[in-house]
Scaffold this active site. Structure first.
Site, short mmCIF file in Angstrom:
data_model
loop_
_atom_site.label_atom_id
_atom_site.label_comp_id
_atom_site.label_asym_id
_atom_site.label_seq_id
_atom_site.Cartn_x
_atom_site.Cartn_y
_atom_site.Cartn_z
N GLU A 1 10.38 -19.34 37.87
CA GLU A 1 10.32 -19.12 36.42
C GLU A 1 11.71 -19.15 35.81
OE1 GLU A 1 10.46 -15.31 34.65
OE2 GLU A 1 9.67 -14.33 36.45
N LYS B 1 6.15 -4.62 37.49
CA LYS B 1 7.25 -3.76 37.05
C LYS B 1 6.75 -2.33 36.91
CE LYS B 1 9.69 -7.54 34.75
NZ LYS B 1 8.77 -8.63 35.12
#
EC number: 4.2.1.70
Length: 300
Positions: free
Chosen positions: A21, A155
């Site tokens: 990414e 996360k």
């Protein structure tokens, strides 16, 4: 799409390719370190014998693999917007520059024929989603995108339990790499278990190949690779900075897709750079593991 010649040659020959990414370059890491780390991530993939394919939107055109000039421009120009799947058509029409999220990277990687993708942490269900319905597009995209994503869980700023429940509902398989505990990005253990584990890259590649036989090849897979113990963020520091960051975001009225960059910046400042060092360490480890899986998968 514009596929870099090296990537195109590797795909045509059936060799290993790993998608990467680009939001980590533009939004996840501070300058000027972001360019150096972007190159290190590609080098980590190459060290396994696989070809890296960093994905971004340049001048409205999806690029599958970036040359040195494009990577430098992306990291230093500050003109790329964060782009998910829903934004791709608008950016293509306007000719803008975009950094791809997990969702849009997975989407474009699959379109190019790339089966393995490395990132840092997956997006997920945000805290308070019961009231605001705030959930990352990463989850629904993976429910219909045939890629294996190597990541260090989601996360820790997210609602991890709710994220795992959503992944189960959406049919996205979650596999622990040498762990029975789901990682939480900066932390190796989120407190939530994982039902399935593999201990080698070859075993992960075997799962990827086995999808066709049971007709689940249209779904994504997550290979959860916890951060190494020597790179893990101190848990007490993590918990304190997270609590402070969530309070600051609420007070400032930060919502939606702006929450993650706000909290990551808060972590950077609140940990005096320790969170960035952890981020870099886990991304490099994931890139190496993804390369190993891609090589095993290409070997058949």
């Amino acid at each position: 799409m514009r596929v870099h010649p090296e990537v195109a040659d590797a795909l045509a020959a059936g060799r290993a390719v790993v998608a990467l990414e680009s939001t980590i370059i533009t939004h996840g890491l501070p300058r000027p370190d972001n360019l150096r780390v972007a190159r290190e991530i590609e080098t980590a993939v190459r060290s396994t014998g696989a070809v890296p394919a960093t994905i971004a939107i340049i001048g409205g055109q999806p690029h599958i693999g970036l040359d040195g000039e494009a990577l430098h421009h992306l990291a230093t120009a500050g003109t790329a917007v964060k782009v998910s799947v829903r934004d791709l058509a608008m950016l293509a029409a306007t000719g803008g520059h975009g950094a791809t999220t997990v969702a849009s990277t997975a989407h474009l990687a699959a379109a190019a024929g790339i089966a393995v993708f490395a990132t840092g942490g997956l997006g997920g269900v945000h805290r308070g989603a019961r009231e605001n319905f705030d959930e990352s597009a990463d989850l629904t995209t993976l429910s219909r995108t045939p890629v294996l994503v190597v990541c260090s869980g989601v996360k820790s700023i997210l609602d991890i339990g709710a994220t795992l429940e959503r992944l189960e509902t959406l049919g996205v398989g979650v596999i622990g790499y040498r762990t029975a505990r789901f990682p939480a990005f900066y932390l190796a253990d989120s407190g939530f278990p994982i039902d399935w584990q593999v201990h080698t890259a070859a075993q992960a590649a075997a799962v990827l190949r086995a999808r066709a036989g049971v007709h689940t090849e249209g779904y994504g897979l997550i290979l959860a690779n916890p951060v190494d113990a020597d790179a893990e963020l101190d848990r007490a520091l993590h918990d304190r900075v997270l609590a402070d960051g969530l309070a600051a975001a609420a007070a400032a009225g930060i919502r939606g897709k702006e929450v993650t960059p706000f909290l990551l910046d808060h972590f950077h400042r609140g940990t005096r750079g320790a969170s960035v060092a952890t981020n870099v360490a886990l991304v490099l480890a994931n890139a190496r593991l993804a390369g190993e899986v891609a090589v095993a998968y290409a070997a058949g």
